[in-house]
Design an enzyme around this catalytic site. Sequence first.
Site, PDB file in Angstrom:
ATOM      1  N   PRO A  10      -3.807   7.189   2.104  1.00 32.97           N
ATOM      2  CA  PRO A  10      -4.041   8.539   1.592  1.00 32.97           C
ATOM      3  C   PRO A  10      -2.804   9.176   0.966  1.00 32.97           C
ATOM      4  O   PRO A  10      -1.691   9.037   1.469  1.00 32.97           O
ATOM      5  CB  PRO A  10      -4.488   9.330   2.828  1.00 32.97           C
ATOM      6  CG  PRO A  10      -4.013   8.534   3.991  1.00 32.97           C
ATOM      7  CD  PRO A  10      -4.050   7.101   3.549  1.00 32.97           C
ATOM      8  N   ASN A  11      -3.074   9.895  -0.115  1.00 25.00           N
ATOM      9  CA  ASN A  11      -2.090  10.712  -0.841  1.00 25.00           C
ATOM     10  C   ASN A  11      -1.093   9.908  -1.664  1.00 25.00           C
ATOM     11  O   ASN A  11      -0.303  10.486  -2.414  1.00 25.00           O
ATOM     12  CB  ASN A  11      -1.349  11.667   0.111  1.00 25.00           C
ATOM     13  CG  ASN A  11      -2.315  12.600   0.823  1.00 25.00           C
ATOM     14  OD1 ASN A  11      -3.101  13.265   0.161  1.00 25.00           O
ATOM     15  ND2 ASN A  11      -2.296  12.621   2.148  1.00 25.00           N
ATOM     16  N   ALA A  82      -0.273   8.521   5.985  1.00 22.23           N
ATOM     17  CA  ALA A  82      -0.391   9.237   7.254  1.00 22.23           C
ATOM     18  C   ALA A  82      -1.251   8.494   8.280  1.00 22.23           C
ATOM     19  O   ALA A  82      -1.076   8.694   9.493  1.00 22.23           O
ATOM     20  CB  ALA A  82      -0.967  10.627   7.002  1.00 22.23           C
ATOM     21  N   GLU A 103       4.391  -3.940   6.707  1.00 25.15           N
ATOM     22  CA  GLU A 103       4.223  -2.480   6.662  1.00 25.15           C
ATOM     23  C   GLU A 103       5.364  -1.891   5.831  1.00 25.15           C
ATOM     24  O   GLU A 103       6.530  -2.212   6.065  1.00 25.15           O
ATOM     25  CB  GLU A 103       4.267  -1.945   8.100  1.00 25.15           C
ATOM     26  CG  GLU A 103       4.197  -0.439   8.208  1.00 25.15           C
ATOM     27  CD  GLU A 103       4.331   0.060   9.657  1.00 25.15           C
ATOM     28  OE1 GLU A 103       4.311  -0.783  10.592  1.00 25.15           O
ATOM     29  OE2 GLU A 103       4.482   1.276   9.844  1.00 25.15           O
ATOM     30  N   HIS A 105       7.083   1.718   4.168  1.00 26.47           N
ATOM     31  CA  HIS A 105       7.173   3.167   3.964  1.00 26.47           C
ATOM     32  C   HIS A 105       8.296   3.435   2.978  1.00 26.47           C
ATOM     33  O   HIS A 105       9.406   2.908   3.132  1.00 26.47           O
ATOM     34  CB  HIS A 105       7.436   3.903   5.287  1.00 26.47           C
ATOM     35  CG  HIS A 105       6.334   3.674   6.255  1.00 26.47           C
ATOM     36  ND1 HIS A 105       5.096   4.241   6.113  1.00 26.47           N
ATOM     37  CD2 HIS A 105       6.261   2.873   7.340  1.00 26.47           C
ATOM     38  CE1 HIS A 105       4.307   3.827   7.079  1.00 26.47           C
ATOM     39  NE2 HIS A 105       4.988   2.985   7.835  1.00 26.47           N
TER      40      HIS A 105
HETATM   41  C1  DQA Z   1       4.832   7.269   3.969  1.00 27.03           C
HETATM   42  C2  DQA Z   1       5.336   8.031   5.188  1.00 27.03           C
HETATM   43  C3  DQA Z   1       4.186   8.701   5.924  1.00 27.03           C
HETATM   44  O1  DQA Z   1       4.662   9.401   7.060  1.00 27.03           O
HETATM   45  C4  DQA Z   1       3.482   9.691   5.008  1.00 27.03           C
HETATM   46  O2  DQA Z   1       2.358  10.244   5.659  1.00 27.03           O
HETATM   47  C5  DQA Z   1       3.092   9.084   3.696  1.00 27.03           C
HETATM   48  C6  DQA Z   1       4.031   8.167   3.040  1.00 27.03           C
HETATM   49  C7  DQA Z   1       5.985   6.667   3.140  1.00 27.03           C
HETATM   50  O3  DQA Z   1       5.722   5.817   2.308  1.00 27.03           O
HETATM   51  O4  DQA Z   1       7.149   7.067   3.312  1.00 27.03           O
HETATM   52  O5  DQA Z   1       2.053   9.402   3.136  1.00 27.03           O
HETATM   53  O6  DQA Z   1       4.020   6.195   4.396  1.00 27.03           O
END
Ligand code: DQA
Length: 153
Positions: A10-11, A82, A103, A105
């Site tokens: 998401p997002n 998230a 994974e 981020h």
């Molecule tokens: C994220 C970190 C998450 O905490 C956040 O909700 C995101 C992006 C990152 O790529 O840094 O949407 O996954």
Amino acid sequence: MPSVLVLNGPNLNLLGTRRPEVYGTTTLADVERSCRATAAELGIGVDFAQSNHEGELVERIHAEGARVRRGESLGAVVNAGAYTHTSVALHDAIEGVDLPVIEVHISNVHRREAFRHHSYLSPVAVGIIVGLGVQGYDLAIRALHARGPGGWV
Ligand code: DQA
């Protein structure tokens, strides 16, 4: 030619305009282009997807697990956004189909709010790349390629 799945939660469709001071100004389309270039250099394919819906992410994980079993995929690069911090369903999906997952981020979640410090995915991931910006995706593709179908562990 095996492939990898790059799966975004998401997002992440807002990448480039959402909180650029945290995530940078690169868009998800730029990330996709870069992933495709890295995969081409390595001689593997790439499927690139984003969804704001948890169930759709679960189904993509199930389908990729089946592709890994058939020898068609090396695994998935997953930035679950998230859902990383909330989703037992994504944890169970990865574990349930034994999908090799790196994974990713973009931001260093451990420098941020406490609610971002826990990941439901990390215990079922083969590796984790955190806080290296969008290049984390390319590094993760390289890692899945280096790992190959056999695995490190
Ligand atoms: C994220 C970190 C998450 O905490 C956040 O909700 C995101 C992006 C990152 O790529 O840094 O949407 O996954």
